[in-house]
Structures are given as structure tokens and as C-alpha cells.
Enzyme design. Structure first.
Site, mmCIF file in Angstrom:
data_model
loop_
_atom_site.group_PDB
_atom_site.id
_atom_site.type_symbol
_atom_site.label_atom_id
_atom_site.label_comp_id
_atom_site.label_asym_id
_atom_site.label_seq_id
_atom_site.Cartn_x
_atom_site.Cartn_y
_atom_site.Cartn_z
ATOM 1 N N ASN A 40 -7.831 4.093 8.759
ATOM 2 C CA ASN A 40 -7.252 2.927 9.425
ATOM 3 C C ASN A 40 -7.409 2.954 10.938
ATOM 4 O O ASN A 40 -7.390 1.911 11.577
ATOM 5 C CB ASN A 40 -5.762 2.791 9.061
ATOM 6 C CG ASN A 40 -5.015 4.093 9.215
ATOM 7 O OD1 ASN A 40 -5.462 5.143 8.768
ATOM 8 N ND2 ASN A 40 -3.872 4.051 9.870
ATOM 9 N N GLY A 95 0.809 -1.215 0.000
ATOM 10 C CA GLY A 95 0.000 0.000 0.000
ATOM 11 C C GLY A 95 0.840 1.261 0.000
ATOM 12 O O GLY A 95 0.490 2.258 -0.651
ATOM 13 N N SER A 150 -3.616 -3.131 -0.407
ATOM 14 C CA SER A 150 -2.478 -3.895 0.130
ATOM 15 C C SER A 150 -2.953 -5.296 0.482
ATOM 16 O O SER A 150 -4.016 -5.464 1.090
ATOM 17 C CB SER A 150 -1.947 -3.190 1.378
ATOM 18 O OG SER A 150 -0.989 -3.986 2.017
ATOM 19 N N CYS A 171 4.068 6.924 24.143
ATOM 20 C CA CYS A 171 5.094 7.717 24.816
ATOM 21 C C CYS A 171 6.442 7.120 24.441
ATOM 22 O O CYS A 171 6.642 5.923 24.575
ATOM 23 C CB CYS A 171 4.865 7.641 26.323
ATOM 24 S SG CYS A 171 6.182 8.388 27.290
#
Lengths: 119, 386
Positions: free
Chosen positions: B151, B71, B199, B325
């Protein structure tokens, strides 16, 4: 990668919450990401009789906060004063490299709790 | 512990039918599809059959399908290749802030090369407004690129309307349909797009292969230089096993599309409703109507999604999160940020993405263990800070 022990600490969060009859408490904060670890200790006869933690932050901080409570519980305060990042890491097990700052935060909170200076 | 995989938007397990179809081309059928001998011609035949299977899923002629390495390459080639080809007509591109980095990074490269790019916001429900596209599209706009299914949230964009307003202004239209193919109907004619990326590994095919639909008459400058493969648009020996896998994955997806929508959509609803009912302080991010059937993105008040992810993983459940994080600095989801979702809700966001092999037991297991994990995390959260 997180060690099995780190993942267990994050999932089970032993000794979580506050401690109403704490004799010592302090928090440490990472000013960049905002992670906070707050420790509550009840020290009697120079031994940590009980301990709790509160934490807002990433999984590394969570594992470190829960891990340090396991390390200090029932230990003489003098031994707790000697704890460092390496000792905590040995207890928590592997954390991803970019999460290791949680260990430092937990040690900072403990040292602050016990009234000793920076690492 | 019951292992549950709910991270199918990251990648999907290969379907056994796909694996079976690929295997001969990893062993005895090793020919180069460009070779003139019989072994090579068998590989060529397999490649062309796969092209036909992809074309059937997308509703286009075989000649409008070209194979890529995935993709990302399809997106790169669509945006960059088209910009290079038509820069004499104009140097303006319209896209949106919720795009995959494969589109966003390409646009940034083009900005450094003299192009102007307008990055549209999404509404709080994740939808990009066709009116905003119309306003942003100018005489010198050569391309409008808006993804079909997001997504992170599963939100379905009003793509045919977006394409219509873009076409009226003379712009070509690309869509990243990586999370749409095999999940909702994807018909390039009905959508009115000129280029469309898919994809394989997002629809139970192998990693490392994808396809780009390029409408007849539209040209792209090759991104990869070499031989005259793929009608001169992509140099490099064809990845025959991968292409066969992509073709079979599209074939299975075409046959099972209705079933996927009803069964997986039902399981997603069961999961989502179960979470909302059993755990207070939970919020669905993105539209709950205009969306694909396999995704729900939920924020949990008062906790960090990243820690919840690890806790779920400890219990055997794989999901993904909206914030990470790293070395003391927080990286928030650019998609949820573009939807104006507050930072604390982004930090507590978890994406659950289902696949064809998700079943009721999986969902019920998650619903059984999740409330306790959330409660523990909330109990650990500071009530007051110094």
C-alpha cells in the site's frame, strides 16, 4: 486540524533562511523527535528590524517558526520578551493537539535568542 | 486552486455507476437477504449477483467468495480463523514486515496465544524473496501470508512463486490483495493462493465492505459469531447496499482493468518522471518495475514529508507521507523501515496514489506547484546547527 493561517505559513514559509547581519541568534531542539528551530534577529535601537528562521521538523514546528517571525518583526524587543505560547497560538491558529509542541519550541528559541531563561 | 486527490490508496471516490447500483438498496429495496418473503429474496438475489461479480474479478467460483466488513476483517479472519482451525497441524506462521497492520496485529495476537511467527524482511526494492519464504517455512508452518501489492510503495510481490514454495512445504497461503484488486490482474488460480482479501473502498466502492476468497476445502473459524450467514463463516445480517456496491465496483474494475493499467500507469509515470526531472535530490522508494500502475513513493532530500504534505494540501493537493511526528516523537513508516531505507529519506517520503478519476490536468498542476514548495522547504532547512 491545521488552521488556514497555519497551512499558509507552512506553504509560504515567510522569513525563511538565515540572516547574515543578525545581532542575535539561537536555536531550540526537541531531543525526542529532533525538531530544530533556529531564529536570527537583527535588533537595532531595541526594535526587531529583521528576522529569519530555519526549521527542520514537523508541520507544527514549521508553522510556529514562521509564525513567530511574523509576530516579532518590527516589534520592540521588550514586547518580544513577553511573548508566550498562547500569543503565538493566537497568531498561528489551531494546530492538531499532537503538534502543539512546535509552539513551545519556537518560544524557547525566541527566549534563548533574547537571552532569557526557560518558559 | 485546482483540487487534486492523489491519496487513492487511503480511499477512493465512489464511482457513479456504483452509487447508482447501491441507491435502491438504501431506499425501497431494504429487505433482509435471509428473509423468505419476496422483498428478502430480491435482496438475496442482489447479494448473489454481487458475489458473482467479485468472483469474476478474482477468477474463482461464487461459492469461494465471502463478504466481510472490509479488508481489515478479511485479513483478521484469514489469519486468525485459519490459525484457530489448523492449530492441531502446527503453530508457525510466516509473514513479512511490510504487511498491513491488519495482518501484523493479528499475528501479534496469535503470538500471545502460543503461535510462533516469522516476520521476513523486504529487500531495498520492497520485494520479499521467495527463497526467504522457503527457508522460513517449516514442517509446522500452517500459513504463509504475504501481501500482493504494498500500500505504501505499490511494489508487487512475486506471489505465485511465494505460494509455490509455501505449498511445497504444506502451508496454506493468504494474500492481502486490497491494493491489487482492480489495479492489476488478480487471478487466484494463477496466483495459487488459498485465501485473498479485498476491500471495496480501495476500488471506487463504498467503505465498510470487503470480501475474502476462501478456496474450496479450506476452513476458517468464524471471527464474528451469530447466524449462519456466509455459509456459517460470518454471523450478521448482510450489508446489502455495501455488498451491491462492492459487486458493481468489481464489475467496473473488471471491464476497465486494461484501461486503468495503461492510462493511470501513464499518468503515474508522467508524475514520477516530471518530479525526478524538475526537482533534484528525489528518489523513488521501491521497485520501479515490479509495481502496480497507480502508486509512486518519492523521497525529497532535506525536507520533512509531513510539512510538504500540509503545504501541498494548502494548494489543494491531497497525498500521504511516510513519517508522522506525534507529540514530539517520530513514527516512521514500518514498510520503508523494513526496506532498510535511511531514516532521513523516510522522513522526506511522500506517497502519490492515483485513481480512475485522476487526469492529466491533475498531474500537470502538481508538477507546476511542487518545485516551489520543495525549494521553500529546503531554503528553510538549517544549513548548520549549533
Amino acid at each position: 486540524m491545521y488552521s488556514y493561517r497555519a497551512r499558509r505559513l507552512i506553504a509560504e514559509m515567510p522569513n525563511r533562511g538565515s540572516l547574515a547581519d543578525a545581532t542575535h541568534s539561537a536555536q531550540a531542539e526537541n531531543p525526542v523527535c529532533g525538531d530544530i528551530i533556529k531564529l536570527y534577529l537583527r535588533i537595532e535601537e531595541d526594535v526587531v528590524q529583521d528576522v529569519r528562521f530555519e526549521c527542520r521538523g514537523c508541520p507544527g514546528a514549521m508553522a510556529a517558526a514562521a509564525g513567530i517571525t511574523e509576530l516579532v518583526k518590527a516589534k520592540p524587543a521588550a514586547e518580544c520578551r513577553a511573548l508566550d505560547v498562547e500569543a503565538l497560538e493566537a497568531h498561528v491558529g489551531q494546530l492538531p493537539l499532537h503538534k502543539r509542541h512546535g509552539l513551545e519550541l519556537a518560544i524557547d528559541a525566541l527566549r534563548s535568542c533574547l537571552g532569557i531563561g526557560d518558559r | 486552486m485546482h483540487p487534486v486527490y492523489l491519496d487513492n490508496n487511503a480511499t477512493t471516490p465512489v464511482d457513479p455507476e456504483v452509487y447508482e447500483a447501491m441507491t435502491p438498496f438504501l431506499r425501497e429495496e431494504y429487505g433482509n437477504a435471509s428473509s423468505a418473503h419476496e422483498r428478502g429474496q430480491r435482496a438475496r438475489k442482489a447479494v448473489e449477483e454481487s458475489r458473482s461479480q467479485v468472483a469474476e474479478l478474482l477468477g474463482c467460483p461464487e461459492r469461494e467468495v465471502m463478504f466481510t466488513s472490509g479488508g481489515t476483517e478479511a485479513d483478521n479472519l484469514a489469519v486468525w480463523g485459519l490459525a484457530m482451525r489448523y492449530r492441531d497441524r502446527g503453530t508457525h506462521i510466516v509473514t513479512c514486515k511490510i504487511e498491513h497492520p491488519a495482518v501484523l496485529r493479528t499475528c501479534e495476537v496469535l503470538e500471545n496465544d502460543g503461535f510462533q511467527v516469522t516476520y521476513l524482511d523486504a529487500a531495498p526494492d520492497g520485494i520479499v524473496s521467495p527463497d526467504d519464504v522457503a527457508q522460513a517455512t517449516r514442517e509446522d508452518t500452517i500459513l504463509v501470508s504475504v501481501m500482493y501489492v504494498n500500500n505504501e510503495t505499490g511494489t508487487v510481490q512475486p506471489l505465485s512463486e511465494i505460494a509455490e514454495v509455501a505449498r511445497k512445504k504444506g502451508a496454506l497461503v493468504h494474500t492481502d490483495a486490497v491494493q491489487a484488486a482492480g489495479k492489476i490482474p488478480v487471478d487466484v488460480k494463477q496466483l495459487g493462493v488459498d485465501l485473498l482479501s479485498i476491500s471495496a473502498h480501495k476500488l471506487h466502492g463504498p467503505k465498510g465492505v470487503g470480501a475474502l476468497f476462501v478456496k474450496e476445502g479450506v476452513e476458517v473459524v468464524p471471527w464474528m459469531l451469530g447466524g449462519s450467514h456466509e455459509r456459517g463463516r460470518r454471523g450478521g445480517t448482510e450489508n446489502v447496499p455495501g455488498i451491491v456496491g462492492l459487486g458493481k465496483a468489481c464489475n467496473v474494475a473488471t471491464r476497465r482493468l486494461d484501461e486503468f493499467q495503461s492510462v493511470i500507469g501513464g499518468l503515474r509515470d508522467r508524475l514520477e518522471e516530471g518530479i525526478l526531472e524538475s526537482i533534484s535530490g528525489t528518489h523513488v522508494n521501491g521497485s520501479r518495475t515490479a509495481r502496480a500502475p497507480h502508486v509512486t513513493n518519492i523521497s525529497f532530500d532535506g525536507i520533512g514529508g509531513e510539512a510538504l504534505l500540509v503545504a501541498l494540501d494548502f494548494q489543494g493537493v491531497a497525498v500521504s507521507t511516510g513519517a508522522a511526528c506525534a507529540a514530539g516523537s517520530i513514527s516512521l513508516s514500518h514498510v520503508l523501515s523494513a526496506m532498510s531505507i535511511p531514516e532521513e529519506r523516510i522522513k522526506g517520503a511522500i506517497r502519490f496514489s492515483l485513481g480512475r478519476f485522476t487526469n492529466t490536468e491533475d498531474i500537470d498542476y502538481v508538477l507546476r506547484i511542487l518545485p516551489d514548495l520543495v525549494e521553500r522547504a529546503r531554503e528553510a532547512a538549517p544549513k548548520t546547527t549549533d
